[in-house]
Design an enzyme around this catalytic site. Structure first.
Site, mmCIF file in Angstrom:
data_model
loop_
_atom_site.group_PDB
_atom_site.id
_atom_site.type_symbol
_atom_site.label_atom_id
_atom_site.label_comp_id
_atom_site.label_asym_id
_atom_site.label_seq_id
_atom_site.Cartn_x
_atom_site.Cartn_y
_atom_site.Cartn_z
ATOM 1 N N HIS A 34 -7.254 9.603 5.252
ATOM 2 C CA HIS A 34 -6.727 8.558 6.132
ATOM 3 C C HIS A 34 -6.880 8.976 7.593
ATOM 4 O O HIS A 34 -6.823 10.152 7.911
ATOM 5 C CB HIS A 34 -5.240 8.328 5.838
ATOM 6 C CG HIS A 34 -4.984 7.780 4.471
ATOM 7 N ND1 HIS A 34 -4.382 8.502 3.478
ATOM 8 C CD2 HIS A 34 -5.255 6.565 3.933
ATOM 9 C CE1 HIS A 34 -4.280 7.752 2.380
ATOM 10 N NE2 HIS A 34 -4.809 6.575 2.632
ATOM 11 N N ASP A 88 0.861 -1.189 0.000
ATOM 12 C CA ASP A 88 0.000 0.000 0.000
ATOM 13 C C ASP A 88 0.904 1.248 0.000
ATOM 14 O O ASP A 88 1.945 1.262 0.674
ATOM 15 C CB ASP A 88 -0.858 -0.060 1.277
ATOM 16 C CG ASP A 88 -1.933 0.995 1.336
ATOM 17 O OD1 ASP A 88 -2.400 1.439 0.268
ATOM 18 O OD2 ASP A 88 -2.333 1.371 2.458
HETATM 19 P P1 13P Z 1 -7.860 4.420 7.190
HETATM 20 O O1 13P Z 1 -6.644 4.391 8.063
HETATM 21 O O2 13P Z 1 -8.584 5.726 7.293
HETATM 22 O O3 13P Z 1 -8.748 3.255 7.383
HETATM 23 O O4 13P Z 1 -7.335 4.382 5.682
HETATM 24 C C1 13P Z 1 -6.776 3.206 5.205
HETATM 25 C C2 13P Z 1 -6.110 3.426 3.919
HETATM 26 O O5 13P Z 1 -6.611 4.085 3.038
HETATM 27 C C3 13P Z 1 -4.821 2.764 3.718
HETATM 28 O O6 13P Z 1 -4.230 3.140 2.519
#
Ligand code: 13P
Length: 303
Positions: free
Chosen positions: A202, A106
């Site tokens: 996020h 990610d």
């Molecule tokens: P959150 O931490 O807001 O759930 O977002 C997750 C995300 O988009 C990871 O790339």
């Protein structure tokens, strides 16, 4: 169970040999899961992990729901969980699971990290060039798509800027994805999945976000590429459903799992009389993540 197998989170893990494993190899390309989600008009959950307990909790929920998931880790988390250690653990969890699982990098920020993840065996990578000028984002993502094609791996990229920060740095200002840029970006890069910015961020939202469903609809009508919603923590089931009807096929959840793990661990330590026990604590961490992942899988599976 034969001598070379141990049990973890409800799935069998063969330490030396897969010969006798009754489960099929379940490590799959993210593309496959996105295609299946498109067919069913649902979204696949992409759950961030940072340690073994998080992996066990997420896989347990996926197996119980008999639903494929994506296990992912962001580059900014690697100082806490080095890629060469957590990566093989994520892959082993996928290979030994009874459901199909893609293993994804990610928010890759450097091409070297993307290359390392692919070498380790990740079946999917995201390159996050959202902070770059459009032309540079396109050029870099094109290189990543080339690199990933040697591994048959899936590539996700981001256009526009998702707010907040995946990590501890300064929060990014939200910049909604421009639908015209999205067409150009997808045509030029040939990317497999596009992370959009539609008012999402996020981390924990200070108040419920006002997602720009109008922008999402325009992008969905303009490009065939499966869309990705980042910043899933704190979004309501109704908002998730609406995003799914507008082409979102992958939804990222990170903060809610990290928070669940921390609060289950805290509750255990607060309520434990005498000395906390490591193994009980570890089980509480698994349980916290399991509960959070289970809840999100149920929402994402609704048709
Ligand atoms: P959150 O931490 O807001 O759930 O977002 C997750 C995300 O988009 C990871 O790339």
């Amino acid at each position: 169970m034969e001598p070379n197998a141990v049990s973890g989170g409800g799935f069998c893990m063969h330490l030396y040999s897969r010969k006798a494993c009754s489960f099929k190899m379940a490590l799959v390309a993210m593309k496959d899961l996105l295609d299946r989600a498109e067919e069913k008009k649902i979204a696949v959950g992409a759950f961030s992990v940072g340690n073994m307990e998080m992996i066990l909790g997420a896989v347990k929920a996926a197996q119980e729901a008999n639903t494929p998931i994506i296990l992912q880790i962001a580059e900014v988390r690697l100082p806490y969980a080095p890629l060469e250690i957590i990566g093989p653990m994520m892959i082993a969890a996928a290979e030994n699971a009874s459901v199909d699982i893609a293993v994804h990098l990610d928010h890759g920020l450097r091409t070297e990290t993307v290359a390392k993840a692919l070498d380790i065996g990740f079946t999917s990578v995201m390159f996050d060039g959202s902070q770059m000028p459009l032309a540079e984002n396109i050029a870099t993502v094109k290189n990543v798509v080339n690199l990933a094609s040697d591994y048959d791996a899936t590539v996700e990229a981001e256009l526009g800027v998702v707010g907040g920060n995946e990590g501890e740095g300064k929060a990014h200002e939200i910049l909604c994805t421009n639908p015209a840029d999205a067409i150009h970006f997808c045509d030029e890069t040939g990317v497999d999945a596009l992370a959009v910015a539609i008012g999402n961020a996020h981390g924990n939202y200070p108040k419920l976000p006002e997602l720009r469903f109008d922008v999402l609809e325009e992008i969905h009508n303009a490009v065939k590429t499966p869309l990705v919603l980042h910043g899933g923590t704190g979004i309501t089931p109704e908002m998730f459903r609406r995003c799914i009807t507008l082409g979102v096929r992958k939804i990222n959840i990170a903060t809610a799992s990290f928070d669940a793990l921390a609060s289950y661990a805290k509750a255990y330590c607060d309520n434990k009389e005498g000395k906390p026990n490591y193994f009980e604590l570890s089980s509480c961490e698994v349980e916290g993540v399991y509960q959070n992942v289970k809840k999100h899988i149920e929402i994402f599976n609704m048709q």
